[in-house]
Write a protein that holds these residues in place. Structure first.
Motif, PDB file in Angstrom:
ATOM      1  N   ALA A  18     -25.951 -53.530  42.467  1.00  0.00           N
ATOM      2  CA  ALA A  18     -26.854 -53.374  41.315  1.00  0.00           C
ATOM      3  C   ALA A  18     -28.314 -53.608  41.675  1.00  0.00           C
ATOM      4  O   ALA A  18     -29.208 -53.187  40.936  1.00  0.00           O
ATOM      5  N   LEU A  19     -28.589 -54.259  42.799  1.00  0.00           N
ATOM      6  CA  LEU A  19     -29.959 -54.625  43.142  1.00  0.00           C
ATOM      7  C   LEU A  19     -30.921 -53.434  43.221  1.00  0.00           C
ATOM      8  O   LEU A  19     -32.011 -53.488  42.638  1.00  0.00           O
ATOM      9  N   PRO A  20     -30.597 -52.339  43.948  1.00  0.00           N
ATOM     10  CA  PRO A  20     -31.567 -51.232  44.032  1.00  0.00           C
ATOM     11  C   PRO A  20     -31.944 -50.663  42.666  1.00  0.00           C
ATOM     12  O   PRO A  20     -33.127 -50.373  42.409  1.00  0.00           O
ATOM     13  N   ARG A  21     -30.952 -50.493  41.778  1.00  0.00           N
ATOM     14  CA  ARG A  21     -31.237 -49.961  40.449  1.00  0.00           C
ATOM     15  C   ARG A  21     -32.120 -50.915  39.655  1.00  0.00           C
ATOM     16  O   ARG A  21     -33.076 -50.485  38.995  1.00  0.00           O
ATOM     17  N   ARG A  22     -31.835 -52.195  39.715  1.00  0.00           N
ATOM     18  CA  ARG A  22     -32.611 -53.165  38.960  1.00  0.00           C
ATOM     19  C   ARG A  22     -34.038 -53.262  39.478  1.00  0.00           C
ATOM     20  O   ARG A  22     -34.990 -53.395  38.715  1.00  0.00           O
ATOM     21  N   LEU A  23     -34.199 -53.194  40.813  1.00  0.00           N
ATOM     22  CA  LEU A  23     -35.542 -53.231  41.392  1.00  0.00           C
ATOM     23  C   LEU A  23     -36.328 -51.975  41.038  1.00  0.00           C
ATOM     24  O   LEU A  23     -37.524 -52.038  40.722  1.00  0.00           O
ATOM     25  N   ALA A  24     -35.654 -50.814  41.085  1.00  0.00           N
ATOM     26  CA  ALA A  24     -36.329 -49.554  40.787  1.00  0.00           C
ATOM     27  C   ALA A  24     -36.770 -49.476  39.325  1.00  0.00           C
ATOM     28  O   ALA A  24     -37.812 -48.888  39.011  1.00  0.00           O
ATOM     29  N   HIS A  25     -35.985 -50.081  38.437  1.00  0.00           N
ATOM     30  CA  HIS A  25     -36.295 -50.025  37.003  1.00  0.00           C
ATOM     31  C   HIS A  25     -37.183 -51.176  36.560  1.00  0.00           C
ATOM     32  O   HIS A  25     -37.446 -51.329  35.359  1.00  0.00           O
ATOM     33  N   GLY A  26     -37.620 -51.993  37.486  1.00  0.00           N
ATOM     34  CA  GLY A  26     -38.503 -53.094  37.135  1.00  0.00           C
ATOM     35  C   GLY A  26     -37.839 -54.197  36.346  1.00  0.00           C
ATOM     36  O   GLY A  26     -38.518 -54.974  35.664  1.00  0.00           O
ATOM     37  N   GLY A  27     -36.523 -54.289  36.444  1.00  0.00           N
ATOM     38  CA  GLY A  27     -35.809 -55.303  35.677  1.00  0.00           C
ATOM     39  C   GLY A  27     -35.571 -56.588  36.434  1.00  0.00           C
ATOM     40  O   GLY A  27     -34.804 -57.448  35.981  1.00  0.00           O
ATOM     41  N   LEU A  28     -36.216 -56.727  37.592  1.00  0.00           N
ATOM     42  CA  LEU A  28     -35.978 -57.897  38.419  1.00  0.00           C
ATOM     43  C   LEU A  28     -37.280 -58.332  39.064  1.00  0.00           C
ATOM     44  O   LEU A  28     -37.778 -57.697  39.984  1.00  0.00           O
ATOM     45  N   GLY A  29     -37.864 -59.411  38.527  1.00  0.00           N
ATOM     46  CA  GLY A  29     -39.090 -59.932  39.095  1.00  0.00           C
ATOM     47  C   GLY A  29     -38.840 -60.685  40.387  1.00  0.00           C
ATOM     48  O   GLY A  29     -37.693 -61.015  40.732  1.00  0.00           O
ATOM     49  N   GLU A  30     -39.911 -60.986  41.099  1.00  0.00           N
ATOM     50  CA  GLU A  30     -39.771 -61.660  42.390  1.00  0.00           C
ATOM     51  C   GLU A  30     -39.137 -63.031  42.248  1.00  0.00           C
ATOM     52  O   GLU A  30     -38.257 -63.401  43.045  1.00  0.00           O
ATOM     53  N   ALA A  31     -39.552 -63.784  41.244  1.00  0.00           N
ATOM     54  CA  ALA A  31     -39.014 -65.133  41.062  1.00  0.00           C
ATOM     55  C   ALA A  31     -37.517 -65.081  40.756  1.00  0.00           C
ATOM     56  O   ALA A  31     -36.724 -65.870  41.295  1.00  0.00           O
ATOM     57  N   ARG A  32     -37.119 -64.128  39.909  1.00  0.00           N
ATOM     58  CA  ARG A  32     -35.704 -64.029  39.569  1.00  0.00           C
ATOM     59  C   ARG A  32     -34.888 -63.552  40.767  1.00  0.00           C
ATOM     60  O   ARG A  32     -33.760 -63.995  40.971  1.00  0.00           O
ATOM     61  N   LEU A  33     -35.443 -62.643  41.542  1.00  0.00           N
ATOM     62  CA  LEU A  33     -34.753 -62.171  42.734  1.00  0.00           C
ATOM     63  C   LEU A  33     -34.489 -63.326  43.694  1.00  0.00           C
ATOM     64  O   LEU A  33     -33.380 -63.475  44.231  1.00  0.00           O
ATOM     65  N   VAL A  34     -35.505 -64.160  43.908  1.00  0.00           N
ATOM     66  CA  VAL A  34     -35.350 -65.316  44.795  1.00  0.00           C
ATOM     67  C   VAL A  34     -34.304 -66.271  44.238  1.00  0.00           C
ATOM     68  O   VAL A  34     -33.460 -66.793  44.981  1.00  0.00           O
ATOM     69  N   ALA A  35     -34.337 -66.488  42.920  1.00  0.00           N
ATOM     70  CA  ALA A  35     -33.379 -67.402  42.299  1.00  0.00           C
ATOM     71  C   ALA A  35     -31.947 -66.883  42.433  1.00  0.00           C
ATOM     72  O   ALA A  35     -31.027 -67.640  42.778  1.00  0.00           O
TER      73      ALA A  35
END
Length: 270
Positions: free
Chosen positions: A128-145
């Protein structure tokens, strides 16, 4: 926005999905090889000299189960997390009879269903990561968390589940490899890239066992599963006798319960 939902289906949206006929054969083979493994490990007296079956036939079961879970999670189910929860329920039911099996250590080990369920959860998150990153649904802080949580779960759970840290990696790596192999088509660079993506799961499969015989059966099973994703699945006919769903769901906890009862009757269990 859900963390992970239809990751498997979203990844395959607009792409023809491969035939899953092989999984019908895989179910019978997985149950047979798993049962042989457990009978040789827990029930058959050591003096019978059947350790070779545990180190050969028995080493087919886990990579085959992991391949089927990864395949269904990637290509067939609309909700991989619900699929992972179903596997977890089977594991919870099976845990008590599983704990009754004779062991050389008193350490708590969670059965293979926990390994498969957590592996599918991790694989779904990665898908799910590529889709969420492409759609802007995953900020840097949340990705790290989320990445920190995933890494921490892998490190901790790997101490408690069957097949450990290597086992937890099998399904996520299977999913990455299977997706690339299926999507590669006839383009040479894409095929080479897909082949490179298949190497990590083969390496991990080889690291799960110590003997050369066990390694060869585990890696060989993994390689066959990858070849199916690369197109060989089209050549597999439907299984002659479809496994009843209730048998498939009940066999894992049921066969442990039957073995525990037998060991109690013959006096092996105190």
């Amino acid at each position: 926005m859900p963390l992970m939902g239809n990751a498997g289906v979203d990844a395959m949206e607009g792409v023809e999905r491969p035939s899953s006929s092989w999984t019908g054969w895989g179910q019978w083979l997985a149950l047979f090889t798993m049962t042989v493994d457990h009978l040789c490990r827990y029930v058959v007296p050591e003096r019978w000299g059947l350790g070779w079956a545990d180190a050969s036939i028995g080493r087919i079961a886990f990579p085959l189960f992991a391949a089927m879970v990864a395949w269904h999670g990637l290509f067939n189910t609309r909700n991989p997390l619900r699929y992972a929860r179903r596997i977890l329920v089977i594991g919870l039911v099976a845990q008590l009879p599983y704990m009754l099996m004779p062991r050389t250590s008193d350490d708590l080990i969670l059965n293979i269903c926990f390994t498969l369920s957590l592996g599918l959860t991790g694989g779904t998150w990665l898908q799910a990561l590529p889709r969420r990153l492409a759609h802007g649904g995953l900020g840097e802080a949340r990705l790290v968390a989320e990445a920190t949580l995933a890494l921490g779960t892998w490190l901790l759970a790997g101490l408690w589940v069957e097949y450990g840290h290597h086992g937890l990696l099998m399904i996520p790596l299977y999913m990455l490899a299977m997706q690339r192999l299926h999507l590669a088509g006839a383009d040479l660079p894409a095929r080479l890239g897909a082949t490179a993506m298949a190497l990590p799961v083969l390496v991990v499969a080889g690291l799960m066992n110590s003997s050369d015989m066990a390694k060869s059966f585990t890696v060989g099973t993994t390689l066959v599963a990858l070849l199916l994703a690369a197109g060989a699945a089209r050549q597999v006919p439907r299984v002659v006798w479809q496994m009843p769903r209730r048998l498939w769901l009940a066999w894992y906890p049921g066969h442990f319960a039957a073995m525990a009862l037998w060991l109690w009757l013959v006096g092996t269990l105190g």
